[in-house]
Design a protein around this motif. Structure first.
Motif, PDB file in Angstrom:
ATOM      1  N   ASN A  98       0.825  -1.193   0.000  1.00  0.00           N
ATOM      2  CA  ASN A  98       0.000   0.000   0.000  1.00  0.00           C
ATOM      3  C   ASN A  98       0.868   1.256   0.000  1.00  0.00           C
ATOM      4  O   ASN A  98       2.098   1.177  -0.007  1.00  0.00           O
ATOM      5  CB  ASN A  98      -0.988  -0.002   1.176  1.00  0.00           C
ATOM      6  N   THR A 115      -3.077   0.299  -2.949  1.00  0.00           N
ATOM      7  CA  THR A 115      -2.720   0.408  -4.367  1.00  0.00           C
ATOM      8  C   THR A 115      -2.192  -0.895  -4.946  1.00  0.00           C
ATOM      9  O   THR A 115      -2.343  -1.156  -6.135  1.00  0.00           O
ATOM     10  CB  THR A 115      -1.635   1.480  -4.566  1.00  0.00           C
ATOM     11  N   SER A 137       1.904  -0.733  -9.547  1.00  0.00           N
ATOM     12  CA  SER A 137       1.033  -1.402  -8.588  1.00  0.00           C
ATOM     13  C   SER A 137       0.811  -2.886  -8.836  1.00  0.00           C
ATOM     14  O   SER A 137       0.232  -3.563  -7.975  1.00  0.00           O
ATOM     15  CB  SER A 137      -0.333  -0.696  -8.542  1.00  0.00           C
ATOM     16  N   SER A 144      -0.807   2.608 -11.198  1.00  0.00           N
ATOM     17  CA  SER A 144      -1.997   3.267 -10.661  1.00  0.00           C
ATOM     18  C   SER A 144      -1.762   4.764 -10.545  1.00  0.00           C
ATOM     19  O   SER A 144      -0.682   5.212 -10.155  1.00  0.00           O
ATOM     20  CB  SER A 144      -2.354   2.697  -9.288  1.00  0.00           C
ATOM     21  N   ILE A 146      -3.109   8.192  -8.724  1.00  0.00           N
ATOM     22  CA  ILE A 146      -3.860   8.632  -7.541  1.00  0.00           C
ATOM     23  C   ILE A 146      -4.073  10.135  -7.588  1.00  0.00           C
ATOM     24  O   ILE A 146      -3.148  10.900  -7.897  1.00  0.00           O
ATOM     25  CB  ILE A 146      -3.116   8.247  -6.248  1.00  0.00           C
ATOM     26  N   VAL A 153      -7.482   5.998  -6.219  1.00  0.00           N
ATOM     27  CA  VAL A 153      -6.958   5.603  -7.520  1.00  0.00           C
ATOM     28  C   VAL A 153      -7.998   5.978  -8.562  1.00  0.00           C
ATOM     29  O   VAL A 153      -9.135   5.487  -8.531  1.00  0.00           O
ATOM     30  CB  VAL A 153      -6.665   4.092  -7.573  1.00  0.00           C
ATOM     31  N   THR A 156      -5.923   3.374 -14.069  1.00  0.00           N
ATOM     32  CA  THR A 156      -4.726   2.547 -14.159  1.00  0.00           C
ATOM     33  C   THR A 156      -4.226   2.557 -15.596  1.00  0.00           C
ATOM     34  O   THR A 156      -4.999   2.780 -16.535  1.00  0.00           O
ATOM     35  CB  THR A 156      -4.986   1.103 -13.713  1.00  0.00           C
TER      36      THR A 156
END
Length: 316
Positions: A98, A115, A137, A144, A146, A153, A156
């Motif tokens: 994460n 993530t 990720s 990903s 953010i 998120v 992607t």
């Protein structure tokens, strides 16, 4: 009479030339002098925050200045290069896959975002650009994106499998897959790969700056220069037998390469494509970051951070 006048004119011209001050030879820059800070643990990846630097360590991230430690935040195992954006430090946490968001004002954890982390071994990058945070990720080939306003998120990007290394600059996100030996150019407007080029053996950390994208070809001991428009390798700089791990950055008209063998770091001239300086005794792997005031390096095996400054050299 004409001959006499001409002779006098020549004499006057020569006298005028001789009276002009001779150009002084260009002075070489002052040598970089190292200031060493003892840092218990395993200080490794670095991110510059003004005149300070954040470093990953065992079970924590720490903020350091040239006079010592300023702050620390505990977390399970920070890994890879961190990003600085929106008054926060964004740090990958490998064991739990994460992303930690830490306030740069008080060093407190603000939130933890699920993530996934593509390389749980820790050789990876979290980067900021185009108003977003980008995280490799999934080892299958996913980055990903953010939004720091929502900590969510928002999309992607599909990339080559084994894409762990990122850099943002020159208007694009750049991603390296060591497994596929590729550099990929990602357009932040479309969230898609818009260019790709093949690289040498075991490509790794990269940086976008000084007019090009620069990639460690760790297995070949070279740094590749890639044209950001044509997506062609426009040159290679041989540095050593290999460039396993280490780090790379740009700034101040140079490429800064943290090495493991032969020296602490090497400076590459992006115009001549030659190594212009090699500094320090080999100190194992670590990171490097450029600032206008000086250069930060880490040496986790020696439990140190160093600040290399030409101003310090001039004062001494």
């Amino acid at each position: 009479m004409a001959i006499a006048l001409a002779s006098a004119a020549v004499t006057a011209a020569l006298a005028a030339c001789s009276s002009q001050p001779a150009e002084e030879p260009e002075q070489a820059p002052a040598p970089l002098v190292e200031k060493v800070l003892d840092v218990p643990g395993f200080a490794d990846f670095l991110t510059v925050d003004g005149d300070t630097v954040w470093a990953t360590n065992d079970g924590r991230v720490e903020q350091w200045g040239v006079d010592g430690k300023i702050a620390a935040t505990e977390m399970p195992r920070p890994c890879g290069t961190m990003a600085l954006a929106a008054d926060s430090l964004w740090v990958a946490n490998c064991p739990d896959a994460n992303l930690y968001r830490i306030s740069t004002k008080d060093a407190k954890v603000q939130t933890i975002i699920e993530t996934g982390i593509a390389n749980p071994k820790g050789e990876t990058n979290v980067v900021a650009g185009a108003g977003s945070i980008w995280v490799p990720s999934d080892a299958k080939g996913v980055i990903s994106r953010i939004d720091p306003a929502t900590d969510k998120v928002i999309t992607t990007v599909e990339v080559d499998p084994g894409t762990f290394y990122l850099s943002y600059g020159l208007g694009a996100l750049w991603a390296v897959s060591s497994d596929e030996q590729s550099l990929q150019k990602i357009d932040p407007a479309s969230n898609a790969v818009v260019g790709k080029v093949a690289l040498g053996k075991q490509p790794g950390f990269l940086t976008a700056g000084e007019g090009a994208v620069w990639v460690q070809e760790q297995g070949d001991g070279t740094v590749a220069r890639v044209d950001p428009e044509t997506m062609e390798v426009s040159g290679r700089v041989p540095v050593g037998e290999n460039l396993i791990y280490g780090d790379i950055d740009t700034g101040g008209g140079s490429v800064w390469l943290r090495t493991t063998d032969d020296q602490v770091f090497a400076i590459i001239d992006p115009e001549t494509m030659e190594v212009s300086e090699r500094l320090g005794e080999a100190a194992g792997s670590g990171a490097i970051r450029y600032t206008p005031a000086g250069i930060w390096t880490s040496a986790h095996d020696n439990h140190t951070l160093s600040f290399w400054s030409r101003e310090t050299a001039a004062e001494e």
